[in-house]
Design an enzyme around this catalytic site. Structure first.
Site, mmCIF file in Angstrom:
data_model
loop_
_atom_site.group_PDB
_atom_site.id
_atom_site.type_symbol
_atom_site.label_atom_id
_atom_site.label_comp_id
_atom_site.label_asym_id
_atom_site.label_seq_id
_atom_site.Cartn_x
_atom_site.Cartn_y
_atom_site.Cartn_z
ATOM 1 N N THR A 27 0.872 -1.185 0.000
ATOM 2 C CA THR A 27 0.000 0.000 0.000
ATOM 3 C C THR A 27 0.902 1.226 0.000
ATOM 4 O OG1 THR A 27 -0.081 0.325 2.405
ATOM 5 C CG2 THR A 27 -1.660 -1.247 1.462
ATOM 6 N N ALA A 56 3.106 -1.129 4.901
ATOM 7 C CA ALA A 56 2.431 0.086 5.398
ATOM 8 C C ALA A 56 3.488 1.188 5.424
ATOM 9 C CB ALA A 56 1.861 -0.164 6.791
ATOM 10 N N VAL A 82 7.311 -2.430 7.137
ATOM 11 C CA VAL A 82 7.284 -0.964 7.190
ATOM 12 C C VAL A 82 7.959 -0.396 5.941
ATOM 13 C CG1 VAL A 82 7.963 1.069 8.499
ATOM 14 C CG2 VAL A 82 7.304 -1.029 9.704
ATOM 15 N N LYS A 83 7.192 0.429 5.224
ATOM 16 C CA LYS A 83 7.699 1.012 3.981
ATOM 17 C C LYS A 83 8.375 2.338 4.315
ATOM 18 C CE LYS A 83 5.724 0.756 -0.647
ATOM 19 N NZ LYS A 83 4.515 0.960 -1.433
ATOM 20 N N ILE A 84 9.623 2.471 3.898
ATOM 21 C CA ILE A 84 10.409 3.672 4.214
ATOM 22 C C ILE A 84 11.032 4.204 2.921
ATOM 23 C CG2 ILE A 84 12.403 4.552 5.523
ATOM 24 C CD1 ILE A 84 11.848 2.444 7.657
#
Ligand code: G3P
Length: 214
Positions: A27, A56, A82-84
């Protein structure tokens, strides 16, 4: 190659999951904004429907803000990744997340050198945006070739997650190159399975079966 859906629409995710070929979901804030629901609620529900990795995305930019945000997102569900973003501050956070055992997907990657740094930081996934590169007049798939080769050369554990996919040919090329994952909109997922000649063939066989004497 694992198949992820690039959507925040739970209806689409349920449909793909029912088919049994959904390996994960990615997402981003743009996709979640289309759902008109609270961010955390959407992520939690997606994580219930899809047991695979669910990305996310963080919306903070500085290391000191990214870390608490990453920890908070990781607690939403056990399968959250975790999208960074691939920035200097982001890479620092990716490295710290790796040390804490928080899985990461390094996003907004547009070059093989950036992907090299994502791997060195200990990212779980790196997301090169091939459609946006194509849109800008570059060959997105060449970046995938380069990253896959570099990761093989040095046996990096980071997985190449081909993102910003626009059509089935992107998926085909990514699979030929040996990328670990392709993430795509539901429309592309659907096109991978359907073929007009298959539908035509099924109809013809059914029609001809009717002509066989019983
Ligand atoms: O989720 C990241 C990426 O896949 C976005 O794709 O179509 O907005 O370039 P797109």
């Amino acid at each position: 190659m694992r198949i992820f859906l690039d959507t925040a629409n739970v209806g689409e995710i349920r449909e793909a999951a029912k088919l049994g070929f959904l390996d994960g979901v990615t997402t981003n804030p743009t996709l979640i904004s289309k759902e008109k629901r609270k961010f955390d609620d959407v992520i939690r529900e997606i994580c219930e429907v899809c047991p695979g990795p669910v990305s996310a995305e963080c919306i903070t930019e500085k290391f000191d803000d990214l870390m608490p945000e990453a920890r908070r997102l990781a607690k939403l569900a056990p399968n959250v990744v975790v999208k960074i973003p691939l920035t200097r501050e982001g890479l620092k956070a990716v490295k710290a997340c790796a040390q804490e055992g928080v899985k990461t997907n390094v996003t907004l990657c547009f070059s093989a050198n950036q992907a090299l740094f994502a791997a060195k930081a200990g990212a779980t996934f790196v997301s090169p945006f091939i459609g946006r590169l194509d849109d800008a007049g570059h060959e997105g798939m060449q970046v995938i070739r380069d990253i896959v080769q570099i990761y093989r050369n040095y046996a990096f554990a980071t997985e190449v997650l081909v993102a910003s996919i626009r059509h089935p040919l992107h998926v085909l090329e990514a699979a030929k190159i040996g990328a670990h994952v392709s993430t795509m909109p539901f429309g592309v997922f659907d096109k991978l399975i359907s073929h007009p000649l298959t539908e035509k063939g099924v109809a013809q066989f059914l029609q001809d079966y009717g002509k066989i004497p019983r």
